[in-house]
Each structure stands twice: as C-alpha cells, then as structure tokens.
Scaffold this motif. Sequence first.
Motif, PDB file in Angstrom:
ATOM      1  N   CYS A  24      40.477  31.097  43.426  1.00  0.00           N
ATOM      2  CA  CYS A  24      40.422  30.192  42.276  1.00  0.00           C
ATOM      3  C   CYS A  24      40.858  28.778  42.667  1.00  0.00           C
ATOM      4  O   CYS A  24      40.212  27.793  42.305  1.00  0.00           O
ATOM      5  N   VAL A  25      41.965  28.692  43.400  1.00  0.00           N
ATOM      6  CA  VAL A  25      42.454  27.381  43.836  1.00  0.00           C
ATOM      7  C   VAL A  25      41.445  26.711  44.751  1.00  0.00           C
ATOM      8  O   VAL A  25      41.192  25.501  44.654  1.00  0.00           O
ATOM      9  N   GLU A 121      32.795  37.750  33.694  1.00  0.00           N
ATOM     10  CA  GLU A 121      31.547  37.180  33.185  1.00  0.00           C
ATOM     11  C   GLU A 121      31.565  35.662  33.277  1.00  0.00           C
ATOM     12  O   GLU A 121      30.533  35.034  33.491  1.00  0.00           O
ATOM     13  N   GLY A 122      32.741  35.073  33.095  1.00  0.00           N
ATOM     14  CA  GLY A 122      32.853  33.624  33.227  1.00  0.00           C
ATOM     15  C   GLY A 122      32.520  33.147  34.627  1.00  0.00           C
ATOM     16  O   GLY A 122      31.918  32.085  34.801  1.00  0.00           O
ATOM     17  N   TRP A 123      32.879  33.933  35.627  1.00  0.00           N
ATOM     18  CA  TRP A 123      32.562  33.552  37.009  1.00  0.00           C
ATOM     19  C   TRP A 123      31.072  33.693  37.303  1.00  0.00           C
ATOM     20  O   TRP A 123      30.528  32.976  38.145  1.00  0.00           O
ATOM     21  N   LYS A 124      30.400  34.580  36.603  1.00  0.00           N
ATOM     22  CA  LYS A 124      28.944  34.645  36.729  1.00  0.00           C
ATOM     23  C   LYS A 124      28.311  33.376  36.181  1.00  0.00           C
ATOM     24  O   LYS A 124      27.354  32.841  36.763  1.00  0.00           O
ATOM     25  N   VAL A 125      28.860  32.882  35.068  1.00  0.00           N
ATOM     26  CA  VAL A 125      28.367  31.614  34.514  1.00  0.00           C
ATOM     27  C   VAL A 125      28.639  30.467  35.486  1.00  0.00           C
ATOM     28  O   VAL A 125      27.801  29.579  35.664  1.00  0.00           O
ATOM     29  N   ILE A 126      29.812  30.481  36.116  1.00  0.00           N
ATOM     30  CA  ILE A 126      30.135  29.455  37.106  1.00  0.00           C
ATOM     31  C   ILE A 126      29.112  29.451  38.230  1.00  0.00           C
ATOM     32  O   ILE A 126      28.630  28.391  38.669  1.00  0.00           O
ATOM     33  N   LEU A 127      28.755  30.632  38.717  1.00  0.00           N
ATOM     34  CA  LEU A 127      27.766  30.722  39.794  1.00  0.00           C
ATOM     35  C   LEU A 127      26.418  30.183  39.351  1.00  0.00           C
ATOM     36  O   LEU A 127      25.736  29.478  40.114  1.00  0.00           O
ATOM     37  N   LEU A 182      33.543  37.113  42.785  1.00  0.00           N
ATOM     38  CA  LEU A 182      32.900  38.188  42.031  1.00  0.00           C
ATOM     39  C   LEU A 182      32.999  39.511  42.786  1.00  0.00           C
ATOM     40  O   LEU A 182      33.211  40.564  42.179  1.00  0.00           O
ATOM     41  N   SER A 183      32.834  39.448  44.104  1.00  0.00           N
ATOM     42  CA  SER A 183      32.970  40.656  44.908  1.00  0.00           C
ATOM     43  C   SER A 183      34.404  41.175  44.855  1.00  0.00           C
ATOM     44  O   SER A 183      34.633  42.393  44.737  1.00  0.00           O
TER      45      SER A 183
END
Length: 213
Positions: A24-25, A121-127, A182-183
Amino acid sequence: MVSREHAGTRMGLLQQRCTGHLLCVLTLLEATGALALMLYALLWEAGNLVDLPDKRIGFYNFCLWNETAGQLQCLEYKHLQVMGISLPGMVLARVCVYACLVFSIFYPIFVAHVKCTEEREGWKVILIILIIKTIILSGGLGTFLFQTSQWIHPSDFTGGFLALLGTQALLLLQMLTATMYLSWAKHARPLLRRPCPLRFDSKEDARAVDNLI
C-alpha cells in the motif's frame, strides 16, 4: 509464556500484514511520484516536450526558428494545417494527456480511502484506473508524436518529455504493485481473518502478541 509454535504462527501473520502495508505504501509513493512528474511536464514546462533556443514544441506551442526575423515564431492552427498537422489529432492528444493529469490528482485520495477500508474490490478498481490512465497517456503522447515527428528529432526532447516517460514507467510499476496486492489479498487475507486459537499463560502475554498484529 507463548510456545514457539504459537509465536511462529503469530509472527507469520504479522509478516503477512506487514507485506500488505508495504504494498500500500509503495503504491502511494509511486502515485505521488507520477503526479509530481505530470505536474512538472504539463504545468511547470507548460506542456512543452521540446524547449530549445531554436525550437519549442508542445501541446500548446508550436514555435520554429525564423531565420529572417532571427527569433522563434509561434505558428497558429491554420499554419499547422497547411503543414499537414491535424487539428483534431492535436486536440485529442491534449485532452488525453491532461485527462490523465486529472486522474492522477484524485487518484492518491482514492488509494488512501481503499487502504483504510482494505477492500479487495477497491484494489480491482485501482487496477482498472491504472490501465485507463496508461492507455490515455500513451495514446495522447503517441498521437502527438505522430503528428509532429517530422519536426522533432530524438535528441530534441527535453525535460517535459522525459517526465512523461517517467510517468508512464511509474504507471506500469503501479499496475504491477496493484496486481501483487490482489494476489496477496487473495491468499493472505483469509489467513488473517481466520481465528487463531492460541493459549497463553497470562493475559499480559496475549495482549502483547495481539498488539504486534
């Protein structure tokens, strides 16, 4: 005292959580770097990819050296059309690149929000956002270079162009980092949520280990 097996389990969970925080950082640092490079290229350099004493070419300027006047002469759109440069193509390139800048301004805020909620799911949006930013930036830059390649040599490019190339590289790194997160979330978060029935000799031992996690 806590047995070595139980302590090892807790330390394993701690390492998994630290990995998530580190990713995250790293994402926030990459996003900040990309934003800084775009601000430099599009605001500080005013969108000029070539800024030389005898030539200034960018998203808002197209100036060539006038031998008769002995100075730079900035051409208008009607002159550019005569030279074979498409006005819609230049406008499209400008819109794409500056739209990427707008995305980059609000993107770190969204990343910070997703980090706080820790939603996969938020990280999927980020991608998805990163893919869109990469496409529109490369598309805008490619369109601009296609329109102006006749008047620009590779050695002419200055800081603005290099900053946009650096932005593109950081976007690719962010995509890689988001994919890694995500992984990690797919395999590690079920372990972090699973209760770990450890036994401690005292409440102080349990509280001390829980504080680590």
